[in-house]
Design a protein around this motif. Structure first.
Motif, short mmCIF file in Angstrom:
data_model
loop_
_atom_site.label_atom_id
_atom_site.label_comp_id
_atom_site.label_asym_id
_atom_site.label_seq_id
_atom_site.Cartn_x
_atom_site.Cartn_y
_atom_site.Cartn_z
N LEU A 85 0.88 -1.17 0.00
CA LEU A 85 0.00 0.00 0.00
C LEU A 85 0.91 1.22 0.00
CD1 LEU A 85 -1.31 2.39 1.97
CD2 LEU A 85 -2.76 1.34 0.23
N GLN A 86 0.62 2.15 -0.89
CA GLN A 86 1.50 3.30 -1.05
C GLN A 86 0.69 4.58 -1.14
OE1 GLN A 86 4.05 4.46 -4.85
NE2 GLN A 86 5.04 2.77 -3.75
N ILE A 87 1.15 5.62 -0.49
CA ILE A 87 0.66 6.96 -0.74
C ILE A 87 1.75 7.66 -1.55
CG2 ILE A 87 0.02 9.19 0.27
CD1 ILE A 87 -1.18 7.72 2.62
N GLY A 88 1.42 7.97 -2.80
CA GLY A 88 2.47 8.46 -3.68
C GLY A 88 1.99 9.52 -4.65
N SER A 89 2.93 10.06 -5.39
CA SER A 89 2.66 11.08 -6.38
C SER A 89 3.75 11.01 -7.45
CB SER A 89 2.65 12.47 -5.73
OG SER A 89 2.62 13.49 -6.71
N GLU A 90 3.41 11.43 -8.67
CA GLU A 90 4.42 11.50 -9.72
C GLU A 90 5.35 12.68 -9.52
OE1 GLU A 90 2.39 11.58 -13.41
OE2 GLU A 90 1.67 9.49 -13.27
N GLN A 120 7.64 -4.28 5.80
CA GLN A 120 8.56 -3.17 5.59
C GLN A 120 7.78 -1.87 5.44
OE1 GLN A 120 8.72 -5.99 3.20
NE2 GLN A 120 9.83 -6.94 4.91
N VAL A 121 8.26 -0.83 6.10
CA VAL A 121 7.74 0.52 5.92
C VAL A 121 8.85 1.33 5.27
CG1 VAL A 121 6.88 2.60 7.04
CG2 VAL A 121 6.18 0.36 7.88
N ALA A 122 8.51 2.00 4.16
CA ALA A 122 9.53 2.71 3.40
C ALA A 122 9.06 4.10 3.00
CB ALA A 122 9.90 1.92 2.13
N MET A 123 10.02 4.96 2.71
CA MET A 123 9.79 6.27 2.11
C MET A 123 10.61 6.27 0.82
SD MET A 123 10.23 10.11 3.74
CE MET A 123 8.80 9.89 4.82
N LEU A 124 9.95 6.38 -0.32
CA LEU A 124 10.59 6.09 -1.59
C LEU A 124 10.83 7.30 -2.47
CD1 LEU A 124 8.53 2.91 -2.63
CD2 LEU A 124 10.63 3.03 -1.26
N ASN A 125 11.83 7.17 -3.32
CA ASN A 125 12.06 8.10 -4.42
C ASN A 125 11.56 7.46 -5.72
OD1 ASN A 125 15.13 8.52 -2.76
ND2 ASN A 125 13.48 10.01 -2.72
N ALA A 126 11.51 8.21 -6.79
CA ALA A 126 10.99 7.72 -8.07
C ALA A 126 11.68 6.42 -8.47
CB ALA A 126 11.18 8.77 -9.16
N GLY A 127 10.85 5.41 -8.78
CA GLY A 127 11.37 4.14 -9.25
C GLY A 127 11.88 3.22 -8.17
N ALA A 128 11.84 3.66 -6.91
CA ALA A 128 12.46 2.88 -5.85
C ALA A 128 11.75 1.55 -5.62
CB ALA A 128 12.49 3.67 -4.55
N ASN A 129 10.41 1.51 -5.86
CA ASN A 129 9.69 0.27 -5.65
C ASN A 129 10.09 -0.79 -6.67
OD1 ASN A 129 8.28 2.23 -7.35
ND2 ASN A 129 6.82 0.59 -7.73
N GLU A 169 14.83 15.17 -0.34
CA GLU A 169 14.45 16.31 -1.17
C GLU A 169 13.64 15.90 -2.40
OE1 GLU A 169 17.95 18.48 -2.16
OE2 GLU A 169 18.33 19.14 -0.09
N ARG A 170 13.51 14.59 -2.66
CA ARG A 170 12.81 14.12 -3.85
C ARG A 170 11.97 12.88 -3.52
NH1 ARG A 170 13.91 16.22 -8.48
NH2 ARG A 170 13.31 14.34 -9.61
N VAL A 171 11.02 13.04 -2.62
CA VAL A 171 10.19 11.93 -2.17
C VAL A 171 8.94 11.82 -3.04
CG1 VAL A 171 8.80 11.03 -0.26
CG2 VAL A 171 11.01 12.10 0.20
N THR A 172 8.73 10.65 -3.62
CA THR A 172 7.53 10.41 -4.42
C THR A 172 6.52 9.51 -3.72
OG1 THR A 172 8.70 8.63 -5.57
CG2 THR A 172 8.62 10.79 -6.66
N ALA A 173 6.96 8.82 -2.67
CA ALA A 173 6.03 7.99 -1.88
C ALA A 173 6.44 8.09 -0.42
CB ALA A 173 6.05 6.55 -2.35
N PRO A 174 5.85 9.02 0.34
CA PRO A 174 6.22 9.16 1.74
C PRO A 174 5.80 7.98 2.61
CG PRO A 174 4.45 10.66 1.16
CD PRO A 174 4.91 10.05 -0.11
N LEU A 175 4.84 7.18 2.12
CA LEU A 175 4.45 5.99 2.87
C LEU A 175 4.30 4.81 1.92
CD1 LEU A 175 3.59 4.59 5.50
CD2 LEU A 175 1.23 5.23 4.97
N HIS A 176 5.00 3.73 2.25
CA HIS A 176 4.96 2.49 1.47
C HIS A 176 5.02 1.36 2.48
CE1 HIS A 176 6.06 -0.02 -2.13
NE2 HIS A 176 6.68 -0.75 -1.21
N ILE A 177 3.92 0.60 2.62
CA ILE A 177 3.85 -0.52 3.57
C ILE A 177 3.74 -1.80 2.77
CG2 ILE A 177 2.66 -1.52 5.53
CD1 ILE A 177 1.46 1.23 6.10
#
Length: 199
Positions: A85-90, A120-129, A169-177
């Motif tokens: 489950l992700q809360i994200g943005s382009e 796992q709980v993550a905070m992602l950058n573009a393409g990190a998933n 400075e470049r977060v595209t998904a502040p929450l990724h569970i």
């Protein structure tokens, strides 16, 4: 231990949005964020109209009443492979001003079904998933397993994600569970805050 960085807080009332916080989800997702399902292929897909209801990649997201009508979400992981489950943005977001103030990612949640595999709980950058970029990933399994019944708040320092590889400075998904097992969580509030809510 990574779990030691995650602090469980007691339930307290949510106040009005302040300059010291950035709401990601509070009754609904806040622009520019969306609720996304990420399947074993690593590709995120929007879940339902405005993220209210939907099943994608076998991840189930449904709205229910908590404080007001349909202001919370129940997320059920199917146990059929690695799902998230992700809360994200382009559009990347710069969270550095919260980082320098000792800010946290705070999640109000209720555990309905305990995880059967690691979480796992993550905070992602573009393409990190998809493994294309470094990202901050914390093992939250022990923290979730230890939760008491009822609503709780988890506060994770942004410094932990920064230390574990997130470009703040470049977060595209502040929450990724994510988990490969079964798990069911209720979520009512997700925000980046200057400091954790008081006990």
């Amino acid at each position: 231990e990574e779990d030691a960085a995650i602090t469980a807080l007691s339930e307290t009332a949510i106040g009005q949005p302040k300059s010291t916080e950035w709401l990601l989800f509070a009754g609904s997702v806040h622009e520019p964020w969306r609720i996304l399902a990420v399947g074993p292929d690593g590709k995120p897909a929007p879940v339902g109209p405005a993220g209210a209801h939907g099943i994608d990649h076998n991840l189930s997201v449904s709205a229910f009443d908590y404080r007001v009508q349909e202001d919370a979400r129940r997320i059920a992981w199917p146990g059929t492979g690695h799902h998230a489950l992700q809360i994200g943005s382009e559009t990347p977001a710069d969270l550095s001003k919260w980082l320098v103030r000792g800010g946290v990612l705070e999640i109000e949640l209720r555990l309905i079904k305990r995880p059967t595999e690691s979480v796992q709980v993550a905070m992602l950058n573009a393409g990190a998933n998809q493994g294309a970029h470094a990202s901050g990933v914390l093992d939250a399994t022990d923290t979730l397993m230890a939760l008491e019944e009822g609503w709780q708040r988890l506060a994770i320092p942004l410094a932990c994600f920064d230390e574990w590889g997130t470009d703040i400075e470049r977060v595209t998904a502040p929450l990724h569970i994510a988990t490969a097992g079964h798990m069911t969580l209720d979520i009512a509030d997700v925000a980046v805050r200057e400091k954790a809510s008081p006990d």
